[in-house]
Design a protein around this motif. Structure first.
Motif, PDB file in Angstrom:
ATOM      1  N   ALA A  72       0.832  -1.215   0.000  1.00 54.74           N
ATOM      2  CA  ALA A  72       0.000   0.000   0.000  1.00 54.74           C
ATOM      3  C   ALA A  72       0.859   1.256   0.000  1.00 54.74           C
ATOM      4  CB  ALA A  72      -0.937  -0.010   1.203  1.00 54.74           C
ATOM      5  N   ALA A  73       1.998   1.208   0.675  1.00 54.35           N
ATOM      6  CA  ALA A  73       2.884   2.382   0.743  1.00 54.35           C
ATOM      7  C   ALA A  73       3.472   2.725  -0.624  1.00 54.35           C
ATOM      8  CB  ALA A  73       3.996   2.135   1.752  1.00 54.35           C
ATOM      9  N   LEU A  74       3.487   1.764  -1.543  1.00 56.67           N
ATOM     10  CA  LEU A  74       4.016   2.008  -2.883  1.00 56.67           C
ATOM     11  C   LEU A  74       2.987   2.661  -3.805  1.00 56.67           C
ATOM     12  CD1 LEU A  74       5.946  -1.346  -3.407  1.00 56.67           C
ATOM     13  CD2 LEU A  74       6.914   0.906  -2.905  1.00 56.67           C
ATOM     14  N   LEU A  75       1.726   2.673  -3.390  1.00 54.56           N
ATOM     15  CA  LEU A  75       0.679   3.276  -4.206  1.00 54.56           C
ATOM     16  C   LEU A  75       0.633   4.786  -3.982  1.00 54.56           C
ATOM     17  CD1 LEU A  75      -2.110   0.629  -3.564  1.00 54.56           C
ATOM     18  CD2 LEU A  75      -0.699   0.865  -5.610  1.00 54.56           C
ATOM     19  N   PRO A  76       0.147   5.520  -4.976  1.00 59.63           N
ATOM     20  CA  PRO A  76       0.035   6.980  -4.808  1.00 59.63           C
ATOM     21  C   PRO A  76      -0.852   7.340  -3.623  1.00 59.63           C
ATOM     22  CG  PRO A  76      -0.230   6.367  -7.115  1.00 59.63           C
ATOM     23  CD  PRO A  76      -0.218   5.088  -6.329  1.00 59.63           C
ATOM     24  N   GLY A  77      -0.480   8.384  -2.923  1.00 55.64           N
ATOM     25  CA  GLY A  77      -1.200   8.805  -1.726  1.00 55.64           C
ATOM     26  C   GLY A  77      -2.616   9.271  -1.987  1.00 55.64           C
ATOM     27  N   ASP A  78      -2.927   9.629  -3.238  1.00 55.39           N
ATOM     28  CA  ASP A  78      -4.276  10.119  -3.520  1.00 55.39           C
ATOM     29  C   ASP A  78      -5.261   8.996  -3.850  1.00 55.39           C
ATOM     30  OD1 ASP A  78      -3.097   9.520  -5.953  1.00 55.39           O
ATOM     31  OD2 ASP A  78      -3.919  11.265  -6.998  1.00 55.39           O
ATOM     32  N   TYR A  79      -4.812   7.744  -3.777  1.00 51.27           N
ATOM     33  CA  TYR A  79      -5.728   6.625  -3.973  1.00 51.27           C
ATOM     34  C   TYR A  79      -6.637   6.518  -2.746  1.00 51.27           C
ATOM     35  CZ  TYR A  79      -3.291   4.692  -8.062  1.00 51.27           C
ATOM     36  OH  TYR A  79      -2.759   4.480  -9.295  1.00 51.27           O
ATOM     37  N   SER A  80      -7.877   6.184  -2.985  1.00 52.41           N
ATOM     38  CA  SER A  80      -8.817   6.069  -1.868  1.00 52.41           C
ATOM     39  C   SER A  80      -8.626   4.749  -1.137  1.00 52.41           C
ATOM     40  CB  SER A  80     -10.257   6.171  -2.377  1.00 52.41           C
ATOM     41  OG  SER A  80     -10.553   5.053  -3.194  1.00 52.41           O
ATOM     42  N   THR A  81      -9.143   4.704   0.085  1.00 51.01           N
ATOM     43  CA  THR A  81      -9.102   3.490   0.902  1.00 51.01           C
ATOM     44  C   THR A  81     -10.305   3.507   1.844  1.00 51.01           C
ATOM     45  OG1 THR A  81      -7.836   2.206   2.492  1.00 51.01           O
ATOM     46  CG2 THR A  81      -7.592   4.585   2.614  1.00 51.01           C
ATOM     47  N   ASP A  82     -10.707   2.336   2.260  1.00 48.94           N
ATOM     48  CA  ASP A  82     -11.787   2.230   3.235  1.00 48.94           C
ATOM     49  C   ASP A  82     -11.243   1.994   4.638  1.00 48.94           C
ATOM     50  OD1 ASP A  82     -13.823   2.640   1.393  1.00 48.94           O
ATOM     51  OD2 ASP A  82     -13.973   0.513   0.889  1.00 48.94           O
TER      52      ASP A  82
END
Length: 119
Positions: A72-82
């Motif tokens: 998850a840390a490798l994904l862009p920070g603006d991706y949403s999450t629940d």
């Protein structure tokens, strides 16, 4: 740790696992025993670009490390999450601010008492 390809669409899960094992000096044989697998299976996991979720979860438990968070840390920070937002830090800040107000009020009362005694 460069475990993400240039097009930023693929993450090499095995490289993440290998980096963790190597960095922390973990014996592959120990991980293999915990998973009831052969050492060669752990080496195969490390070379695999992808792993089944159940395997990655088993590796998390075996090494007590959250590889999902690493991904998850490798994904862009603006991706949403629940995932619920961790509010403990914010709550602590609010409590500390309240404590500061209380201490300032107590200090002011003490100042008034000391000034009153000096007269």
């Amino acid at each position: 740790m460069n475990n993400i390809k240039k097009d930023k669409t693929e993450v090499h899960i095995g490289a993440i696992v290998k980096t963790y094992i190597d960095t922390h000096g973990i014996f592959k044989s120990l991980v293999a025993r915990k998973l009831n697998k052969r050492d060669s299976e752990i080496l195969r996991y490390q070379k695999s670009a992808s792993l089944k979720t159940e395997i990655l979860l088993a590796l998390c438990h075996a090494m007590k490390h959250n590889f999902f968070a690493d991904v998850a840390a490798l994904l862009p920070g603006d991706y949403s999450t629940d995932v619920p937002k961790d509010t403990t830090a914010e709550e602590q800040i609010t409590q500390l601010k309240d404590q500061i107000k209380t201490l300032e009020a107590e200090r002011n009362v003490l100042k008034q008492v000391l000034i009153g005694k000096g007269e």
